[in-house]
Motif scaffolding. Structure first.
Motif, PDB file in Angstrom:
ATOM      1  N   ARG A  14       5.507  18.660 -12.220  1.00 27.46           N
ATOM      2  CA  ARG A  14       6.301  19.041 -11.056  1.00 27.46           C
ATOM      3  C   ARG A  14       7.356  17.968 -10.839  1.00 27.46           C
ATOM      4  NH1 ARG A  14       3.450  18.045  -6.733  1.00 27.46           N
ATOM      5  NH2 ARG A  14       1.550  17.384  -7.717  1.00 27.46           N
ATOM      6  N   PRO A  15       8.421  18.296 -10.097  1.00 29.84           N
ATOM      7  CA  PRO A  15       9.380  17.237  -9.765  1.00 29.84           C
ATOM      8  C   PRO A  15       8.689  16.149  -8.956  1.00 29.84           C
ATOM      9  CG  PRO A  15      10.191  19.389  -9.067  1.00 29.84           C
ATOM     10  CD  PRO A  15       8.808  19.593  -9.584  1.00 29.84           C
ATOM     11  N   ALA A  16       9.030  14.918  -9.222  1.00 29.22           N
ATOM     12  CA  ALA A  16       8.359  13.797  -8.565  1.00 29.22           C
ATOM     13  C   ALA A  16       8.882  13.551  -7.161  1.00 29.22           C
ATOM     14  CB  ALA A  16       8.529  12.531  -9.403  1.00 29.22           C
ATOM     15  N   HIS A  17       9.958  14.218  -6.759  1.00 29.85           N
ATOM     16  CA  HIS A  17      10.526  13.986  -5.434  1.00 29.85           C
ATOM     17  C   HIS A  17      10.150  15.124  -4.517  1.00 29.85           C
ATOM     18  CE1 HIS A  17      12.640  10.690  -7.169  1.00 29.85           C
ATOM     19  NE2 HIS A  17      13.204  11.466  -8.044  1.00 29.85           N
ATOM     20  N   GLY A  18      10.014  14.809  -3.253  1.00 31.95           N
ATOM     21  CA  GLY A  18       9.564  15.772  -2.260  1.00 31.95           C
ATOM     22  C   GLY A  18      10.664  16.685  -1.749  1.00 31.95           C
ATOM     23  N   PRO A  19      10.297  17.600  -0.866  1.00 29.84           N
ATOM     24  CA  PRO A  19      11.244  18.571  -0.343  1.00 29.84           C
ATOM     25  C   PRO A  19      12.341  17.943   0.517  1.00 29.84           C
ATOM     26  CG  PRO A  19       9.125  18.803   0.733  1.00 29.84           C
ATOM     27  CD  PRO A  19       8.946  17.808  -0.366  1.00 29.84           C
ATOM     28  N   LEU A  20      12.052  16.830   1.160  1.00 27.63           N
ATOM     29  CA  LEU A  20      13.072  16.188   1.974  1.00 27.63           C
ATOM     30  C   LEU A  20      14.231  15.715   1.110  1.00 27.63           C
ATOM     31  CD1 LEU A  20      14.046  15.126   4.692  1.00 27.63           C
ATOM     32  CD2 LEU A  20      12.768  13.034   4.236  1.00 27.63           C
ATOM     33  N   ARG A  21      13.920  15.083   0.000  1.00 28.20           N
ATOM     34  CA  ARG A  21      14.969  14.595  -0.889  1.00 28.20           C
ATOM     35  C   ARG A  21      15.758  15.758  -1.473  1.00 28.20           C
ATOM     36  NH1 ARG A  21      14.465   9.731  -5.037  1.00 28.20           N
ATOM     37  NH2 ARG A  21      14.024   8.788  -3.059  1.00 28.20           N
ATOM     38  N   GLN A  22      15.087  16.846  -1.810  1.00 27.27           N
ATOM     39  CA  GLN A  22      15.785  18.019  -2.345  1.00 27.27           C
ATOM     40  C   GLN A  22      16.711  18.623  -1.290  1.00 27.27           C
ATOM     41  OE1 GLN A  22      12.628  20.511  -3.696  1.00 27.27           O
ATOM     42  NE2 GLN A  22      12.193  19.249  -5.490  1.00 27.27           N
ATOM     43  N   ALA A  23      16.257  18.686  -0.039  1.00 26.57           N
ATOM     44  CA  ALA A  23      17.096  19.224   1.029  1.00 26.57           C
ATOM     45  C   ALA A  23      18.317  18.339   1.260  1.00 26.57           C
ATOM     46  CB  ALA A  23      16.285  19.354   2.316  1.00 26.57           C
ATOM     47  N   VAL A  55       0.839  -1.203   0.000  1.00 23.60           N
ATOM     48  CA  VAL A  55       0.000   0.000   0.000  1.00 23.60           C
ATOM     49  C   VAL A  55       0.872   1.250   0.000  1.00 23.60           C
ATOM     50  CG1 VAL A  55      -1.660   1.329   1.362  1.00 23.60           C
ATOM     51  CG2 VAL A  55      -1.965  -1.128   1.084  1.00 23.60           C
ATOM     52  N   VAL A  56       1.941   1.238   0.790  1.00 20.58           N
ATOM     53  CA  VAL A  56       2.845   2.391   0.827  1.00 20.58           C
ATOM     54  C   VAL A  56       3.499   2.605  -0.530  1.00 20.58           C
ATOM     55  CG1 VAL A  56       5.007   3.243   1.837  1.00 20.58           C
ATOM     56  CG2 VAL A  56       3.256   2.237   3.296  1.00 20.58           C
ATOM     57  N   ARG A  57       3.946   1.533  -1.170  1.00 26.80           N
ATOM     58  CA  ARG A  57       4.562   1.655  -2.501  1.00 26.80           C
ATOM     59  C   ARG A  57       3.562   2.186  -3.525  1.00 26.80           C
ATOM     60  NH1 ARG A  57       6.071  -3.711  -1.723  1.00 26.80           N
ATOM     61  NH2 ARG A  57       7.877  -3.742  -0.379  1.00 26.80           N
ATOM     62  N   GLU A  58       2.337   1.672  -3.494  1.00 26.19           N
ATOM     63  CA  GLU A  58       1.327   2.142  -4.442  1.00 26.19           C
ATOM     64  C   GLU A  58       0.998   3.612  -4.205  1.00 26.19           C
ATOM     65  OE1 GLU A  58      -1.980  -0.489  -4.157  1.00 26.19           O
ATOM     66  OE2 GLU A  58      -0.865  -2.173  -5.022  1.00 26.19           O
ATOM     67  N   TRP A  59       0.942   4.029  -2.948  1.00 25.28           N
ATOM     68  CA  TRP A  59       0.676   5.430  -2.625  1.00 25.28           C
ATOM     69  C   TRP A  59       1.804   6.311  -3.149  1.00 25.28           C
ATOM     70  CZ3 TRP A  59       3.169   8.604   1.166  1.00 25.28           C
ATOM     71  CH2 TRP A  59       2.552   9.834   1.364  1.00 25.28           C
ATOM     72  N   ARG A  60       3.067   5.889  -2.961  1.00 26.13           N
ATOM     73  CA  ARG A  60       4.215   6.644  -3.462  1.00 26.13           C
ATOM     74  C   ARG A  60       4.186   6.731  -4.988  1.00 26.13           C
ATOM     75  NH1 ARG A  60       9.171   3.402  -3.021  1.00 26.13           N
ATOM     76  NH2 ARG A  60       8.253   2.646  -4.933  1.00 26.13           N
ATOM     77  N   ASP A  61       3.900   5.612  -5.649  1.00 24.18           N
ATOM     78  CA  ASP A  61       3.822   5.615  -7.109  1.00 24.18           C
ATOM     79  C   ASP A  61       2.718   6.540  -7.596  1.00 24.18           C
ATOM     80  OD1 ASP A  61       5.881   3.820  -7.141  1.00 24.18           O
ATOM     81  OD2 ASP A  61       4.601   2.069  -7.520  1.00 24.18           O
ATOM     82  N   HIS A  62       1.601   6.545  -6.898  1.00 27.08           N
ATOM     83  CA  HIS A  62       0.491   7.418  -7.291  1.00 27.08           C
ATOM     84  C   HIS A  62       0.878   8.886  -7.136  1.00 27.08           C
ATOM     85  CE1 HIS A  62      -3.600   8.689  -7.998  1.00 27.08           C
ATOM     86  NE2 HIS A  62      -3.555   9.416  -6.890  1.00 27.08           N
ATOM     87  N   ARG A  63       1.581   9.229  -6.038  1.00 22.99           N
ATOM     88  CA  ARG A  63       2.048  10.613  -5.834  1.00 22.99           C
ATOM     89  C   ARG A  63       3.010  11.029  -6.941  1.00 22.99           C
ATOM     90  NH1 ARG A  63       5.173  11.155  -1.102  1.00 22.99           N
ATOM     91  NH2 ARG A  63       5.431  13.279  -1.762  1.00 22.99           N
ATOM     92  N   GLN A  64       3.925  10.131  -7.321  1.00 20.24           N
ATOM     93  CA  GLN A  64       4.877  10.450  -8.387  1.00 20.24           C
ATOM     94  C   GLN A  64       4.150  10.612  -9.720  1.00 20.24           C
ATOM     95  OE1 GLN A  64       7.783   7.342  -8.159  1.00 20.24           O
ATOM     96  NE2 GLN A  64       8.894   8.323  -6.487  1.00 20.24           N
ATOM     97  N   PHE A  65       3.152   9.791  -9.960  1.00 21.04           N
ATOM     98  CA  PHE A  65       2.375   9.892 -11.187  1.00 21.04           C
ATOM     99  C   PHE A  65       1.627  11.220 -11.250  1.00 21.04           C
ATOM    100  CE2 PHE A  65      -1.729   9.122 -13.345  1.00 21.04           C
ATOM    101  CZ  PHE A  65      -1.243   8.893 -14.622  1.00 21.04           C
ATOM    102  N   ARG A  66       0.989  11.604 -10.123  1.00 17.54           N
ATOM    103  CA  ARG A  66       0.270  12.884 -10.088  1.00 17.54           C
ATOM    104  C   ARG A  66       1.227  14.058 -10.276  1.00 17.54           C
ATOM    105  NH1 ARG A  66      -5.096  13.302 -10.279  1.00 17.54           N
ATOM    106  NH2 ARG A  66      -4.884  15.118  -8.970  1.00 17.54           N
ATOM    107  N   ALA A  67       2.426  13.961  -9.720  1.00 18.79           N
ATOM    108  CA  ALA A  67       3.422  15.018  -9.883  1.00 18.79           C
ATOM    109  C   ALA A  67       3.853  15.120 -11.342  1.00 18.79           C
ATOM    110  CB  ALA A  67       4.629  14.756  -8.990  1.00 18.79           C
ATOM    111  N   ALA A  68       4.012  13.987 -12.004  1.00 22.45           N
ATOM    112  CA  ALA A  68       4.400  14.008 -13.413  1.00 22.45           C
ATOM    113  C   ALA A  68       3.292  14.622 -14.274  1.00 22.45           C
ATOM    114  CB  ALA A  68       4.710  12.596 -13.892  1.00 22.45           C
ATOM    115  N   LEU A  69       2.045  14.324 -13.945  1.00 24.53           N
ATOM    116  CA  LEU A  69       0.929  14.918 -14.692  1.00 24.53           C
ATOM    117  C   LEU A  69       0.871  16.434 -14.500  1.00 24.53           C
ATOM    118  CD1 LEU A  69      -2.022  12.421 -14.195  1.00 24.53           C
ATOM    119  CD2 LEU A  69      -0.649  12.792 -16.233  1.00 24.53           C
ATOM    120  N   ALA A  70       1.216  16.887 -13.299  1.00 24.12           N
ATOM    121  CA  ALA A  70       1.190  18.316 -12.996  1.00 24.12           C
ATOM    122  C   ALA A  70       2.485  19.009 -13.413  1.00 24.12           C
ATOM    123  CB  ALA A  70       0.939  18.525 -11.505  1.00 24.12           C
TER     124      ALA A  70
END
Length: 71
Positions: A49-58, A32-47
């Motif tokens: 936006r970078p697919a990675h969050g602020p934590l990874r950028q920091a 479920v966690v993996r599917e949620w992460r994949d869905h967030r990355q997919f939504r970011a790609a549609l919008a």
């Protein structure tokens, strides 16, 4: 009723009715966690936006600091 008690009750019912046993609680949590992460990355790609969050950028900024200018 705890989730363990509920699961045991479901096992009992399934056994009495001759049905397959339900999965134990927590078995599919990582899926479920993996599917949620994949869905967030997919939504970011549609919008667009970078697919990675602020934590990874920091962390990337901290691990690869910019070179200082020599003025």
């Amino acid at each position: 009723m705890s989730s363990t008690q509920h699961h045991l009750l479901d096992l009992y019912r399934a056994q009495r009715l001759g049905e397959p046993a339900p999965p134990a609680p927590g078995i599919h949590d990582w899926q479920v966690v993996r599917e949620w992460r994949d869905h967030r990355q997919f939504r970011a790609a549609l919008a667009e936006r970078p697919a990675h969050g602020p934590l990874r950028q920091a962390l990337a900024r901290w691990l690869r600091p910019r070179p200082r200018s020599t003025c």
